[in-house]
Design a protein around this motif. Sequence first.
Motif, mmCIF file in Angstrom:
data_model
loop_
_atom_site.group_PDB
_atom_site.id
_atom_site.type_symbol
_atom_site.label_atom_id
_atom_site.label_comp_id
_atom_site.label_asym_id
_atom_site.label_seq_id
_atom_site.Cartn_x
_atom_site.Cartn_y
_atom_site.Cartn_z
ATOM 1 N N LEU A 166 -8.280 -5.527 -12.369
ATOM 2 C CA LEU A 166 -9.724 -5.757 -12.275
ATOM 3 C C LEU A 166 -10.229 -5.942 -10.848
ATOM 4 N N GLU A 167 -9.352 -5.745 -9.864
ATOM 5 C CA GLU A 167 -9.759 -5.978 -8.477
ATOM 6 C C GLU A 167 -10.986 -5.164 -8.079
ATOM 7 N N ARG A 168 -11.150 -3.994 -8.706
ATOM 8 C CA ARG A 168 -12.295 -3.140 -8.355
ATOM 9 C C ARG A 168 -13.625 -3.752 -8.766
ATOM 10 N N TYR A 169 -13.568 -4.805 -9.592
ATOM 11 C CA TYR A 169 -14.799 -5.442 -10.041
ATOM 12 C C TYR A 169 -15.148 -6.697 -9.236
ATOM 13 N N LEU A 170 -14.399 -6.935 -8.161
ATOM 14 C CA LEU A 170 -14.795 -7.994 -7.238
ATOM 15 C C LEU A 170 -16.025 -7.522 -6.462
ATOM 16 N N THR A 171 -16.842 -8.455 -6.034
ATOM 17 C CA THR A 171 -18.077 -8.075 -5.348
ATOM 18 C C THR A 171 -17.787 -7.593 -3.926
ATOM 19 N N PRO A 172 -18.692 -6.791 -3.345
ATOM 20 C CA PRO A 172 -18.515 -6.355 -1.946
ATOM 21 C C PRO A 172 -18.363 -7.535 -0.987
ATOM 22 N N TRP A 173 -18.995 -8.665 -1.313
ATOM 23 C CA TRP A 173 -18.884 -9.847 -0.454
ATOM 24 C C TRP A 173 -17.437 -10.305 -0.339
ATOM 25 N N VAL A 174 -16.704 -10.320 -1.456
ATOM 26 C CA VAL A 174 -15.302 -10.726 -1.439
ATOM 27 C C VAL A 174 -14.473 -9.740 -0.622
ATOM 28 N N LEU A 175 -14.735 -8.458 -0.803
ATOM 29 C CA LEU A 175 -13.998 -7.445 -0.054
ATOM 30 C C LEU A 175 -14.237 -7.608 1.443
ATOM 31 N N GLU A 176 -15.464 -7.988 1.809
ATOM 32 C CA GLU A 176 -15.769 -8.230 3.221
ATOM 33 C C GLU A 176 -15.025 -9.452 3.737
ATOM 34 N N VAL A 177 -14.957 -10.502 2.900
ATOM 35 C CA VAL A 177 -14.205 -11.704 3.281
ATOM 36 C C VAL A 177 -12.738 -11.365 3.518
ATOM 37 N N LEU A 178 -12.161 -10.569 2.628
ATOM 38 C CA LEU A 178 -10.761 -10.161 2.767
ATOM 39 C C LEU A 178 -10.550 -9.347 4.044
ATOM 40 N N ALA A 179 -11.485 -8.441 4.309
ATOM 41 C CA ALA A 179 -11.367 -7.612 5.508
ATOM 42 C C ALA A 179 -11.453 -8.464 6.770
ATOM 43 N N ASN A 180 -12.382 -9.426 6.771
ATOM 44 C CA ASN A 180 -12.528 -10.305 7.936
ATOM 45 C C ASN A 180 -11.287 -11.169 8.133
ATOM 46 N N ALA A 181 -10.722 -11.643 7.015
ATOM 47 C CA ALA A 181 -9.512 -12.472 7.108
ATOM 48 C C ALA A 181 -8.362 -11.675 7.706
ATOM 49 N N GLN A 182 -8.215 -10.427 7.278
ATOM 50 C CA GLN A 182 -7.155 -9.582 7.814
ATOM 51 C C GLN A 182 -7.394 -9.262 9.282
ATOM 52 N N ARG A 183 -8.654 -8.998 9.638
ATOM 53 C CA ARG A 183 -8.998 -8.696 11.029
ATOM 54 C C ARG A 183 -8.704 -9.885 11.936
ATOM 55 N N ASP A 184 -9.136 -11.085 11.508
ATOM 56 C CA ASP A 184 -8.885 -12.287 12.307
ATOM 57 C C ASP A 184 -7.395 -12.540 12.463
ATOM 58 N N GLN A 185 -6.650 -12.315 11.386
ATOM 59 C CA GLN A 185 -5.210 -12.551 11.433
ATOM 60 C C GLN A 185 -4.530 -11.594 12.409
ATOM 61 N N ASP A 186 -4.973 -10.344 12.411
ATOM 62 C CA ASP A 186 -4.405 -9.361 13.344
ATOM 63 C C ASP A 186 -4.643 -9.793 14.793
ATOM 64 N N ILE A 187 -5.842 -10.344 15.043
ATOM 65 C CA ILE A 187 -6.154 -10.825 16.395
ATOM 66 C C ILE A 187 -5.260 -12.003 16.761
ATOM 67 N N PHE A 188 -5.114 -12.951 15.829
ATOM 68 C CA PHE A 188 -4.280 -14.128 16.090
ATOM 69 C C PHE A 188 -2.840 -13.719 16.409
ATOM 70 N N GLN A 189 -2.312 -12.797 15.598
ATOM 71 C CA GLN A 189 -0.919 -12.399 15.768
ATOM 72 C C GLN A 189 -0.720 -11.611 17.059
ATOM 73 N N ALA A 190 -1.691 -10.750 17.375
ATOM 74 C CA ALA A 190 -1.555 -9.909 18.561
ATOM 75 C C ALA A 190 -1.643 -10.725 19.845
ATOM 76 N N GLU A 191 -2.534 -11.703 19.847
ATOM 77 C CA GLU A 191 -2.754 -12.477 21.072
ATOM 78 C C GLU A 191 -1.948 -13.770 21.121
ATOM 79 N N LYS A 192 -1.218 -14.073 20.041
ATOM 80 C CA LYS A 192 -0.394 -15.292 19.996
ATOM 81 C C LYS A 192 -1.220 -16.530 20.359
ATOM 82 N N GLN A 193 -2.349 -16.685 19.723
ATOM 83 C CA GLN A 193 -3.249 -17.771 20.066
ATOM 84 C C GLN A 193 -2.746 -19.107 19.523
ATOM 85 N N SER A 194 -3.096 -20.173 20.241
ATOM 86 C CA SER A 194 -2.765 -21.520 19.780
ATOM 87 C C SER A 194 -3.748 -21.926 18.688
ATOM 88 N N PHE A 195 -3.443 -23.047 18.007
ATOM 89 C CA PHE A 195 -4.328 -23.518 16.944
ATOM 90 C C PHE A 195 -5.705 -23.844 17.494
#
Length: 325
Positions: free
Chosen positions: A160-189
Amino acid sequence: MFDWIQHFADWLVYEVFALGKGQHLSEALNFFIYDTIKILLLLLTIIFLMGVVNSYFPIDRVKNYLSRNKLYGLEYLMASLFGVVTPFCSCSSVPLFIGFVSGGIPLGVTFAFLITSPLVNEVAIGLFVGLFGIKTTIIYVISGILLGTIAGSILQKLRLERYLTPWVLEVLANAQRDQDIFQAEKQSFRQRLPVIWKEASNILKGIIPYVIIGIAIGGLMHGYIPEGFFEQYMAKDNLFAVPMATILAVPMYSNASGILPVAQVLVAKGIPLGTAIAFMMGVVGLSLPEAMLLKKVMTLKLIAIFFGVVTLCIIISGYLFNLIL
């Protein structure tokens, strides 16, 4: 934990607004103030904590582990057991649901938690023992856990994942994007904190209107629908009493500890225990305020499927209870 919120709501309604206790308006307003503050605090805390977790643990790795590894249903059982130790009502469980979804946890596993959390918790168990005895309590707890496990498994298989709202998909995309930045730059907390806080704030801002509307509906129901209104539909000789009790419970709104004494009164009036428990499960696990909160993360079709599967499981549980007890 939330006693101070209740004291504040009581002070505001009964002293500042000078409304009398026991009135429909005062009870509805008290409920609205208490639940609004509690749920917004839960939302902010849980979304922020999930943001911290997401910044350190790869979302894809968690998602892939739970979806590719053959855990033979244990992931649903674990989610249901986690629901048992979180003493939340259905609307309070929604913040954790949103956190799980944004953390990449499979939808069916998240549903297993959402179903079990309001139904079975230590407060409800303690009251159940006192009102109905140990045997009935054990059967209820097991059935509640199985309900979450089985329904979660069914919902996952429906993909049923296709029935999640676009807002949730945007949240997931932002979470993945932020995580990629954190991992790439090795940022502190400390460096990650502003990004985590900004994302948590954005998510909260998107949810607030649905929270307010959902709790307002719950407050009106809490204050204005009389507790004995549905008893006429649950007569012992009515073959369809269990499904009617479950469906008619949806307009109600309460947590397990609030509805259990009502279930005891129903049983004392001759209504079969399974029918009373189905009514209780319907009140706690299915409600219009919960649907309003979920509307931000699910399409109407997904909400209808979710409610339909849970309703069917509750009805089956009710009939089983009437046969066993």
